[in-house]
Design a protein around this motif. Structure first.
Motif, mmCIF file in Angstrom:
data_model
loop_
_atom_site.group_PDB
_atom_site.id
_atom_site.type_symbol
_atom_site.label_atom_id
_atom_site.label_comp_id
_atom_site.label_asym_id
_atom_site.label_seq_id
_atom_site.Cartn_x
_atom_site.Cartn_y
_atom_site.Cartn_z
ATOM 1 N N ASP A 33 138.770 88.133 13.262
ATOM 2 C CA ASP A 33 139.692 87.083 13.690
ATOM 3 C C ASP A 33 140.109 86.161 12.558
ATOM 4 N N GLY A 34 139.447 86.268 11.418
ATOM 5 C CA GLY A 34 139.768 85.403 10.292
ATOM 6 C C GLY A 34 139.377 83.953 10.511
ATOM 7 N N GLN A 35 138.429 83.711 11.411
ATOM 8 C CA GLN A 35 137.982 82.350 11.709
ATOM 9 C C GLN A 35 136.557 82.165 11.205
ATOM 10 N N ALA A 36 136.318 81.025 10.576
ATOM 11 C CA ALA A 36 134.977 80.713 10.085
ATOM 12 C C ALA A 36 134.530 79.376 10.668
ATOM 13 N N SER A 37 133.319 79.336 11.160
ATOM 14 C CA SER A 37 132.747 78.106 11.703
ATOM 15 C C SER A 37 131.875 77.440 10.650
ATOM 16 N N SER A 38 131.728 76.129 10.792
ATOM 17 C CA SER A 38 130.831 75.401 9.898
ATOM 18 C C SER A 38 129.384 75.703 10.284
ATOM 19 N N ILE A 39 128.486 75.386 9.393
ATOM 20 C CA ILE A 39 127.059 75.585 9.666
ATOM 21 C C ILE A 39 126.642 74.790 10.902
ATOM 22 N N GLN A 40 127.153 73.570 11.036
ATOM 23 C CA GLN A 40 126.808 72.740 12.187
ATOM 24 C C GLN A 40 127.272 73.383 13.495
ATOM 25 N N LYS A 41 128.454 73.955 13.479
ATOM 26 C CA LYS A 41 128.967 74.597 14.688
ATOM 27 C C LYS A 41 128.155 75.847 15.033
ATOM 28 N N ILE A 42 127.766 76.600 14.022
ATOM 29 C CA ILE A 42 126.932 77.784 14.252
ATOM 30 C C ILE A 42 125.593 77.366 14.850
ATOM 31 N N LEU A 43 125.016 76.305 14.319
ATOM 32 C CA LEU A 43 123.748 75.798 14.849
ATOM 33 C C LEU A 43 123.902 75.354 16.300
ATOM 34 N N MET A 44 124.986 74.668 16.614
ATOM 35 C CA MET A 44 125.209 74.212 17.988
ATOM 36 C C MET A 44 125.412 75.394 18.941
#
Length: 64
Positions: A33-44
């Motif tokens: 999808d070409g989308q990257a999440s921040s580390i904080q979002k991945i943790l959440m």
């Protein structure tokens, strides 16, 4: 062994699966999808998977 201590031991089984699932989903989002999440979002995302099992208390940032 009491029921409470057994349930505390059982939830440890969910943590690796939630981590792997979250990382797998993030990998797919980045690759396809070409989308990257921040580390904080991945943790959440990871913590939100653990909430239904009672591993994470939604009112605090620590594992219960």
């Amino acid at each position: 062994m009491s029921r409470r201590s057994r349930s505390k031991e059982d939830w440890w089984k969910y943590i690796p699966a939630c981590i792997w699932w979250t990382l797998w989903k993030e990998r797919n989002e980045r690759s396809f999808d070409g989308q990257a999440s921040s580390i904080q979002k991945i943790l959440m995302k990871n913590l939100s998977l653990l909430m239904p099992y009672g591993v994470v208390n939604p009112t605090s940032s620590v594992v219960t």
